[in-house]
Design a protein around this motif. Sequence first.
Motif, PDB file in Angstrom:
ATOM      1  N   ALA A   1       0.839  -1.193   0.000  1.00 38.64           N
ATOM      2  CA  ALA A   1       0.000   0.000   0.000  1.00 38.64           C
ATOM      3  C   ALA A   1       0.876   1.246   0.000  1.00 38.64           C
ATOM      4  O   ALA A   1       1.739   1.402   0.860  1.00 38.64           O
ATOM      5  CB  ALA A   1      -0.906  -0.007   1.225  1.00 38.64           C
TER       6      ALA A   1
ATOM      7  N   SER B   1      -0.837   4.258   3.204  1.00 34.93           N
ATOM      8  CA  SER B   1      -1.732   3.748   4.221  1.00 34.93           C
ATOM      9  C   SER B   1      -1.326   4.266   5.596  1.00 34.93           C
ATOM     10  O   SER B   1      -0.147   4.302   5.940  1.00 34.93           O
ATOM     11  CB  SER B   1      -1.691   2.219   4.223  1.00 34.93           C
ATOM     12  N   TRP B   2      -2.312   4.655   6.402  1.00 37.34           N
ATOM     13  CA  TRP B   2      -2.070   5.088   7.763  1.00 37.34           C
ATOM     14  C   TRP B   2      -2.198   3.938   8.759  1.00 37.34           C
ATOM     15  O   TRP B   2      -1.837   4.088   9.927  1.00 37.34           O
ATOM     16  CB  TRP B   2      -3.061   6.193   8.147  1.00 37.34           C
ATOM     17  N   TRP B   3      -2.704   2.801   8.330  1.00 36.60           N
ATOM     18  CA  TRP B   3      -2.940   1.700   9.269  1.00 36.60           C
ATOM     19  C   TRP B   3      -1.671   1.139   9.909  1.00 36.60           C
ATOM     20  O   TRP B   3      -1.705   0.764  11.091  1.00 36.60           O
ATOM     21  CB  TRP B   3      -3.736   0.591   8.584  1.00 36.60           C
TER      22      TRP B   3
ATOM     23  N   GLY C   1      -8.351  -2.952  10.148  1.00 38.51           N
ATOM     24  CA  GLY C   1      -8.308  -1.906   9.137  1.00 38.51           C
ATOM     25  C   GLY C   1      -7.213  -2.133   8.125  1.00 38.51           C
ATOM     26  O   GLY C   1      -7.389  -1.878   6.926  1.00 38.51           O
ATOM     27  N   LEU C   2      -6.057  -2.614   8.581  1.00 36.86           N
ATOM     28  CA  LEU C   2      -4.949  -2.891   7.673  1.00 36.86           C
ATOM     29  C   LEU C   2      -5.273  -4.048   6.738  1.00 36.86           C
ATOM     30  O   LEU C   2      -5.003  -3.995   5.537  1.00 36.86           O
ATOM     31  CB  LEU C   2      -3.689  -3.202   8.484  1.00 36.86           C
TER      32      LEU C   2
ATOM     33  N   GLU D   1      -8.250  -3.056   4.217  1.00 34.55           N
ATOM     34  CA  GLU D   1      -8.141  -1.719   3.641  1.00 34.55           C
ATOM     35  C   GLU D   1      -8.623  -1.663   2.197  1.00 34.55           C
ATOM     36  O   GLU D   1      -9.246  -0.692   1.778  1.00 34.55           O
ATOM     37  CB  GLU D   1      -6.692  -1.252   3.735  1.00 34.55           C
ATOM     38  N   TYR D   2      -8.350  -2.668   1.440  1.00 40.82           N
ATOM     39  CA  TYR D   2      -8.686  -2.661   0.013  1.00 40.82           C
ATOM     40  C   TYR D   2      -9.990  -3.398  -0.264  1.00 40.82           C
ATOM     41  O   TYR D   2     -10.234  -3.817  -1.393  1.00 40.82           O
ATOM     42  CB  TYR D   2      -7.545  -3.238  -0.803  1.00 40.82           C
TER      43      TYR D   2
END
Length: 138
Positions: A85, A88-90, A126-127, A130-131
Amino acid sequence: MKAESWIFAICTVFFVLVTPAYWLITSAGATGGDWTGTVALLMTALLTALITLYLGVIAKRGHERPEDRQDGEIADGAGEYGFFAPFSWWPLWCALALGVICYSVALQAWWLAIIGAVPGIIAVCGLVFEYYRGEFAH
């Protein structure tokens, strides 16, 4: 891969020789020996033996990497490394939650581990997903 297997074989022999010597030197003291260091050296010897065995078996099968061949080109090693990613902030939230959990273990404050585990579970979900939602859903 033969060169790598020889390097790890030499390391294995070194750790096999050093482990009993370390145990003998530390057991001469009044405390009765350092079992932690002895076990760590033993596990290191077993790990290097495992890597030596793996690299030796792969080398005997004739599988060679492009960088091991004399006529190998840089493009021969190209290929798919996976998808990562880009923005990504995760991972940041996962790292912060793990930091809180590790800090709580160091302080032996188990209530703080629970406080870190709840956002940690949310961040890992969330990680992972995410997609699967929003703008980047497949």
